[in-house]
Design a protein around this motif. Structure first.
Motif, mmCIF file in Angstrom:
data_model
loop_
_atom_site.group_PDB
_atom_site.id
_atom_site.type_symbol
_atom_site.label_atom_id
_atom_site.label_comp_id
_atom_site.label_asym_id
_atom_site.label_seq_id
_atom_site.Cartn_x
_atom_site.Cartn_y
_atom_site.Cartn_z
ATOM 1 N N GLN A 153 26.869 7.071 3.298
ATOM 2 C CA GLN A 153 25.581 6.397 3.170
ATOM 3 C C GLN A 153 24.445 7.421 3.135
ATOM 4 N N PRO A 154 23.388 7.154 2.356
ATOM 5 C CA PRO A 154 22.265 8.085 2.318
ATOM 6 C C PRO A 154 21.526 8.141 3.654
ATOM 7 N N GLN A 209 0.862 -1.187 0.000
ATOM 8 C CA GLN A 209 0.000 0.000 0.000
ATOM 9 C C GLN A 209 0.901 1.241 0.000
ATOM 10 N N PRO A 210 1.606 1.462 -1.121
ATOM 11 C CA PRO A 210 2.669 2.468 -1.156
ATOM 12 C C PRO A 210 2.165 3.896 -1.233
ATOM 13 N N LYS A 211 2.964 4.787 -0.652
ATOM 14 C CA LYS A 211 2.732 6.225 -0.710
ATOM 15 C C LYS A 211 4.066 6.907 -0.997
ATOM 16 N N ALA A 212 4.028 7.954 -1.837
ATOM 17 C CA ALA A 212 5.254 8.657 -2.221
ATOM 18 C C ALA A 212 5.441 9.913 -1.390
ATOM 19 N N GLU A 213 6.696 10.234 -1.118
ATOM 20 C CA GLU A 213 7.033 11.490 -0.463
ATOM 21 C C GLU A 213 8.378 11.978 -0.988
ATOM 22 N N GLY A 214 8.525 13.305 -1.049
ATOM 23 C CA GLY A 214 9.753 13.912 -1.527
ATOM 24 C C GLY A 214 10.654 14.300 -0.378
ATOM 25 N N GLU A 215 11.937 13.994 -0.495
ATOM 26 C CA GLU A 215 12.873 14.223 0.593
ATOM 27 C C GLU A 215 14.215 14.739 0.071
ATOM 28 N N ILE A 216 14.993 15.271 0.998
ATOM 29 C CA ILE A 216 16.388 15.615 0.744
ATOM 30 C C ILE A 216 17.247 14.563 1.438
ATOM 31 N N ALA A 217 18.111 13.919 0.667
ATOM 32 C CA ALA A 217 19.015 12.917 1.220
ATOM 33 C C ALA A 217 20.381 13.543 1.491
#
Length: 264
Positions: free
Chosen positions: A230-231, A105-113
């Motif tokens: 590492q991220p 049940q995936p959901k997308a989110e935007g991030e800074i790595a």
């Protein structure tokens, strides 16, 4: 319940979550079963969940910080950050095609790595220390996924479930964070060329480096270190958005870059 019985319970719950991950199925919330699990026990369950994959040779390649933004906290009923591990079998690059059937049940989110040039270990880590220690930042699409049925989670459920980690897709750009005010960088996420989420870096605990500092200090309490190279996913900059088979997702973060993925 004795200490040994409690240990067996935590191990069994971790094994149940691992099976749910492997079989791509959802289970009932752990916190509705009357066990009165603590946060520390939730992290122990997380370790039990990940042990079979790590023992099979899947490396831990980074860390993720979850529940750093108010919209995400409201969406999943959580009131504090948490963290999980990024494993190599969940790592993708911008432009990759992601097999949808590996998700539930995936959901997308935007991030800074963040990628560190040197190891960090708390206590006493501040956002300024994080920026100074960071080699570069990159845009990242995190696809969170819950092994808990219908996302009926609280903080204990999501911690036990490796902070609801699904997969992560790294952008290719590498930017020196000392040149930018990360808190004011704008984020736009599109699905099938339609804008579905916007935000800024400030959504993650006021500044993404605050989130990384929180993690370094939290890990320090556990005798662990944030590893250079590492991220480190610093948390969502906007709301979570459902992803479906066939979707094309595009993330753009101002002055940092973009990241795309297709689900099939």
């Amino acid at each position: 319940m004795s200490i040994s019985e409690r240990d067996r319970l935590l191990s069994a719950l971790g094994a149940e979550l691992h099976s749910a991950y492997s079989e791509h199925k959802a289970i009932e919330p752990l916190t509705t079963r009357g066990y009165n699990l603590s946060l520390d026990e939730a992290y122990r369950i997380q370790r039990h969940m990940l042990t079979p994959r790590i023992s099979a040779g899947v490396n831990v390649v980074g860390k993720k910080i979850g529940a750093t933004s108010e919209p995400v906290q409201k969406a999943v009923g959580i009131d504090q950050p948490d963290f999980g591990c990024l494993l190599a079998d969940c790592a993708f690059q911008s432009g990759d095609i992601i097999p949808f059937d590996r998700l539930i049940q995936p959901k997308a989110e935007g991030e800074i790595a963040f990628f560190l040039a040197e190891d960090l270990r708390g206590p006493g880590i501040t956002s300024a220390v994080v920026i100074e220690a960071t080699q570069y930042v990159s845009p990242c699409l995190e696809i969170v996924d819950s092994r808990i049925r219908d996302w009926q989670i609280n903080i204990v459920d999501t911690i036990a479930d490796n902070a609801s980690c699904g997969v992560f897709i790294m952008g290719k750009s590498k930017v020196d964070p000392s040149r930018l005010n990360l808190a004011s960088r704008k984020m736009v996420m599109e699905i099938n060329q339609k804008i579905v989420a916007t935000g800024t870096g400030a959504a993650s605990l006021g500044h993404p480096a605050n989130a990384v500092a929180w993690l370094a200090n939290r890990l320090g309490e556990l005798g662990e270190t944030l590893t250079a190279g590492q991220p480190i996913l610093s948390g969502s900059l906007g709301v979570l958005v459902d992803v479906n088979a066939g979707d094309e997702v595009r993330l753009v973060i101002e002055d940092i870059g973009e990241c795309t993925a297709q689900f099939s």
